[in-house]
Design an enzyme around this catalytic site. Structure first.
Site, PDB file in Angstrom:
ATOM      1  N   TYR A 111      48.446  10.616 134.401  1.00  0.00           N
ATOM      2  CA  TYR A 111      48.932  11.971 134.143  1.00  0.00           C
ATOM      3  C   TYR A 111      48.210  12.968 135.028  1.00  0.00           C
ATOM      4  CZ  TYR A 111      51.466  10.857 129.843  1.00  0.00           C
ATOM      5  OH  TYR A 111      52.353  10.363 128.930  1.00  0.00           O
ATOM      6  N   HIS A 141      57.918  11.517 127.594  1.00  0.00           N
ATOM      7  CA  HIS A 141      57.882  12.398 126.428  1.00  0.00           C
ATOM      8  C   HIS A 141      59.019  13.415 126.536  1.00  0.00           C
ATOM      9  CE1 HIS A 141      53.805  11.111 125.112  1.00  0.00           C
ATOM     10  NE2 HIS A 141      53.608  10.918 126.409  1.00  0.00           N
TER      11      HIS A 141
HETATM   12 FE   LIG Z   1      52.190   9.549 127.208  1.00  0.00          FE
END
Ligand SMILES: [Fe+2]
Length: 249
Positions: free
Chosen positions: A115, A169
């Site tokens: 991320y 997400h």
């Molecule tokens: Fe995640």
């Protein structure tokens, strides 16, 4: 049949979560749920006027690349690294009717499972051309579509060796901030899905399958991007599992 129709809740009625279908708030194998789950009886709070009435989202608010994660963070002429995919589907209500004008926001790890976040600790490399966020709005037929790269799995500190399956997400806004629903989408064929403690907190296999996007060769762009199809059901007995609506929706 007629009797059932009469008992159907009107729009806006509260539908308690079916615990045979959706996970309990407390699932100890998913460690974070121990602190996150309520310890006391729930209170019902009425929405304020601003929560009910605003904002209203329009397509004109979106930028040209908002739904294109391959390019929306990339330097001019460059593109994110990874398997190029299209993710598309419909947002539906409990009766299977399309829901237009829903703002969908997505965020995900890059192709290596990393991320772009200051608290990220995984050693996989950042992709300088991938931000990991995008958004789009459903059209009149409740359809949405965005372009991205397939996120990689990543390890997380739960058990001694837990890995999240590849996932994206999703946040969905209705017509107000109080109508936000959050879920995760997985990818067909990923063996990590069935090992994930978060997924395994969902008791019904069909509810898990509802979170898995199917490979959709019909809508691939040949020599460019494969497609995955993921429909989202906002409410009702067979609602998609939303992690921020543990009591029902
Ligand atoms: Fe995640």
């Amino acid at each position: 049949m007629t009797g059932n129709t009469k008992q159907m809740p009107k729009d806006g009625a509260f539908l308690p979560r079916d615990r045979n279908w959706q996970p309990p708030a407390l699932a100890p194998a998913y460690k974070s749920s121990i602190l996150r789950s309520p310890q006391q009886a729930l209170l019902s709070l009425d929405n304020t006027l601003s929560e009910i009435t605003g904002p209203v989202f329009g397509h004109s608010l979106l930028g040209r690349l908002d739904g294109d994660l391959i390019h929306n963070f990339a330097r001019a002429g460059e593109a994110a690294i990874g398997e190029r995919i299209i993710v598309h589907g419909k947002v539906l209500d409990e009766a299977g009717r399309p829901v237009p004008s829903v703002l969908l926001e997505v965020w995900q790890a890059n192709a290596g499972g990393r991320y772009r976040h200051r608290n990220e600790r995984y050693q996989a490399s950042l992709d300088p051309n991938f931000g990991g966020c995008g958004r789009c709005i459903t059209d009149e037929a409740g359809r949405y579509r965005f372009l991205t790269v397939k996120p990689g799995p990543y390890p997380w500190p739960n058990g001694p060796n837990d890995w999240r399956p590849s996932h994206i997400h999703f946040s969905l806004f209705g017509t107000g901030f109080a109508q936000r629903l959050i879920t995760q989408m997985y990818f067909e064929g990923d063996p990590l899905i069935w090992r994930c403690p978060i997924v395994r907190s969902i008791p019904d296999r069909r509810a898990i399958e509802q979170l898995i996007a199917l490979l959709d060769m019909e809508n691939t762009i040949p020599m460019d991007a494969r497609a995955y199809e993921f429909d989202i059901v906002l409410r009702g007995r067979r609602s998609t599992m939303f992690e921020n609506r543990l009591e029902g929706n």
